[in-house]
Write a protein that holds these residues in place. Structure first.
Motif, PDB file in Angstrom:
ATOM      1  N   GLN A 108      25.444  31.200  44.906  1.00  0.00           N
ATOM      2  CA  GLN A 108      24.844  29.911  44.577  1.00  0.00           C
ATOM      3  C   GLN A 108      23.651  30.102  43.643  1.00  0.00           C
ATOM      4  N   GLY A 109      23.626  29.325  42.549  1.00  0.00           N
ATOM      5  CA  GLY A 109      22.523  29.406  41.598  1.00  0.00           C
ATOM      6  C   GLY A 109      22.753  30.381  40.469  1.00  0.00           C
ATOM      7  N   VAL A 110      23.801  31.195  40.589  1.00  0.00           N
ATOM      8  CA  VAL A 110      24.123  32.163  39.536  1.00  0.00           C
ATOM      9  C   VAL A 110      25.240  31.592  38.675  1.00  0.00           C
ATOM     10  N   GLU A 111      24.955  31.341  37.394  1.00  0.00           N
ATOM     11  CA  GLU A 111      25.971  30.795  36.507  1.00  0.00           C
ATOM     12  C   GLU A 111      27.022  31.859  36.207  1.00  0.00           C
ATOM     13  N   GLY A 112      28.271  31.486  36.316  1.00  0.00           N
ATOM     14  CA  GLY A 112      29.348  32.421  36.068  1.00  0.00           C
ATOM     15  C   GLY A 112      30.689  31.719  36.086  1.00  0.00           C
ATOM     16  N   GLN A 113      31.728  32.434  36.454  1.00  0.00           N
ATOM     17  CA  GLN A 113      33.071  31.877  36.478  1.00  0.00           C
ATOM     18  C   GLN A 113      33.680  32.011  37.868  1.00  0.00           C
ATOM     19  N   ILE A 114      34.464  31.014  38.248  1.00  0.00           N
ATOM     20  CA  ILE A 114      35.284  31.118  39.448  1.00  0.00           C
ATOM     21  C   ILE A 114      36.579  31.804  39.040  1.00  0.00           C
ATOM     22  N   VAL A 115      36.938  32.863  39.751  1.00  0.00           N
ATOM     23  CA  VAL A 115      38.111  33.654  39.388  1.00  0.00           C
ATOM     24  C   VAL A 115      39.183  33.494  40.460  1.00  0.00           C
ATOM     25  N   VAL A 116      40.375  33.124  40.007  1.00  0.00           N
ATOM     26  CA  VAL A 116      41.515  32.946  40.911  1.00  0.00           C
ATOM     27  C   VAL A 116      42.525  34.049  40.630  1.00  0.00           C
ATOM     28  N   THR A 117      42.942  34.755  41.668  1.00  0.00           N
ATOM     29  CA  THR A 117      43.951  35.809  41.518  1.00  0.00           C
ATOM     30  C   THR A 117      45.090  35.560  42.491  1.00  0.00           C
ATOM     31  N   GLY A 118      46.266  36.018  42.105  1.00  0.00           N
ATOM     32  CA  GLY A 118      47.430  35.836  42.960  1.00  0.00           C
ATOM     33  C   GLY A 118      48.612  36.637  42.471  1.00  0.00           C
ATOM     34  N   ALA A 119      49.638  36.722  43.311  1.00  0.00           N
ATOM     35  CA  ALA A 119      50.816  37.519  42.975  1.00  0.00           C
ATOM     36  C   ALA A 119      51.722  36.799  41.979  1.00  0.00           C
ATOM     37  N   HIS A 120      51.617  35.463  41.938  1.00  0.00           N
ATOM     38  CA  HIS A 120      52.519  34.684  41.085  1.00  0.00           C
ATOM     39  C   HIS A 120      51.720  33.800  40.127  1.00  0.00           C
ATOM     40  N   ARG A 121      52.188  33.704  38.899  1.00  0.00           N
ATOM     41  CA  ARG A 121      51.518  32.886  37.892  1.00  0.00           C
ATOM     42  C   ARG A 121      51.432  31.412  38.331  1.00  0.00           C
ATOM     43  N   ALA A 122      52.537  30.887  38.855  1.00  0.00           N
ATOM     44  CA  ALA A 122      52.566  29.479  39.259  1.00  0.00           C
ATOM     45  C   ALA A 122      51.558  29.196  40.370  1.00  0.00           C
ATOM     46  N   ALA A 123      51.374  30.141  41.276  1.00  0.00           N
ATOM     47  CA  ALA A 123      50.418  29.960  42.372  1.00  0.00           C
ATOM     48  C   ALA A 123      49.000  29.892  41.833  1.00  0.00           C
ATOM     49  N   VAL A 124      48.682  30.775  40.877  1.00  0.00           N
ATOM     50  CA  VAL A 124      47.350  30.764  40.266  1.00  0.00           C
ATOM     51  C   VAL A 124      47.132  29.457  39.509  1.00  0.00           C
ATOM     52  N   ALA A 125      48.139  29.009  38.773  1.00  0.00           N
ATOM     53  CA  ALA A 125      48.032  27.755  38.040  1.00  0.00           C
ATOM     54  C   ALA A 125      47.796  26.587  38.988  1.00  0.00           C
TER      55      ALA A 125
END
Length: 363
Positions: A108-125
């Motif tokens: 909290q308070g640190v500017e950055g990016q939320i990173v989403v990872t997963g085994a399948h492209r559709a799941a990440v999307a």
């Protein structure tokens, strides 16, 4: 017999709400039997808001393949992290469980990016789409931080405004609610084109870049010349002139053209298309606030829009009937308008006007 509520559900399916997120358009489809969906007051996650949105094609996001699967990073202002985390982390856990992904959020308070990872492209999307829909929903609740403005604080107009204030207080000062505290600061006289919630420096930079892109369109309308404008007359926007919260000065181009209107409308169109501004009406209302009951308690207050009585809570309206009768065509002054700027709310520059984080000139 079809009920009114079920009719609304049918219309929601046939004509789903469209949401603009970073210039991409999402369709918001109802999935619950009870309709319409009522959003919770807090930021706990019910799943409904995100699940109402159809998953976008995988190429809607910049998803990269890694050795372990797929990854997507999205820019989110730190002030909005809490809405993805939820109380006790419940929102993030639910999103991860529903989409079979892992969601990494900066501190909290640190500017950055939320990173989403997963085994399948559709799941990440799917996870990214749901995050963006939730962020958009809660972004709309954030107070605006900046606004596009035309400065009306030319010395001649300020002088006319001070004369107006003096005469109104002298001749109408006994009317209900009329006192010096509700008059605009003459150094901050302006016309609001639209409001912006810019939640970090990256978003401020993006808004400024967008304004610069509008420069050629503005110069085409003005023929690369300043606009001679006149500030004359006053008006109100609610139904009862004896119970008014805001009075506005009318602003018009001296040659009678609608060039000022064209510039304002094109700017709103541009910023709304980019997802940085909400379009509140078909055309921008060309006006400048001169009296506002919000100033009674907070001289730095700003209305979000031009509705008749916004933010009514704890506001003491004033009787404007006599003011409108006596000063309806009051002449404040004329000058050459030559710029539009992104003004920062609750700020002051060296001239007494709002601090600017970006501007373009007409000439």
């Amino acid at each position: 017999m079809q009920t009114a509520q079920s009719s609304l559900c049918v219309m929601d399916i046939l004509r789903p709400v469209l949401i603009n997120i970073n210039g991409r358009i999402y369709r918001k489809n109802p999935v619950q039997e009870e309709c319409p969906y009522e959003e919770e007051d807090d930021y706990s996650y019910s799943g409904a808001d995100a699940e109402q949105c159809l998953d976008e094609p995988c190429d809607a996001h910049d998803i990269e393949q890694t050795e372990k699967g797929f990854r997507c990073a999205i820019d989110v202002p730190s002030v909005l992290y809490k809405y993805i985390i939820g109380k006790k982390g419940e929102t993030r856990k639910r999103l991860e469980s529903d989409t079979k992904t892992s969601i990494s959020i900066p501190k909290q308070g640190v500017e950055g990016q939320i990173v989403v990872t997963g085994a399948h492209r559709a799941a990440v999307a799917s996870a990214v789409t749901r995050i963006e829909v939730l962020i958009d929903s809660f972004r709309r609740k954030q107070p605006f931080t900046h606004f596009l403005s035309f400065a009306l604080n030319h010395p001649q107009v300020q002088e006319g405004f001070l004369r107006f204030r003096e005469e109104v207080l002298e001749q109408c000062g006994q009317d209900s609610g009329v006192d010096v505290s509700i008059f605009q600061n003459p150094a901050k006289l302006h016309l609001t084109i639209g409001t912006l919630a810019l939640l970090n420096e990256q978003e401020v930079t993006r808004a400024n870049e967008l304004l610069q892109q509008c420069h050629s369109v503005i110069r085409e309308i003005t023929q690369a010349k300043p606009l001679p404008v006149e500030v004359r007359g006053i008006e109100y926007m609610n139904d009862d002139p004896s119970m008014v919260d805001v009075l506005y000065a009318k602003v018009a181009v001296q040659d009678g053209s609608d060039k000022l209107q064209q510039i304002a409308d094109r700017l709103v169109e541009c910023f709304a298309s980019a997802g940085l501004m909400e379009r509140e009406r078909d055309r921008v209302k060309i006006h400048g606030t001169i009296m506002n009951t919000l100033f009674r308690k907070d001289p730095s207050a700003e209305d979000k829009g031009a509705s008749g009585r916004p933010n009514n809570k704890d506001r003491e309206a004033f009787n404007a009937k006599k003011i409108l009768q006596m000063f309806g065509e009051f002449y404040f002054g004329a000058f050459e308008l030559n710029s539009v700027q992104i003004s920062q709310r609750f700020s002051t520059d060296g001239t007494g006007y709002y601090s600017s984080v970006g501007h373009v000139t007409f000439s």
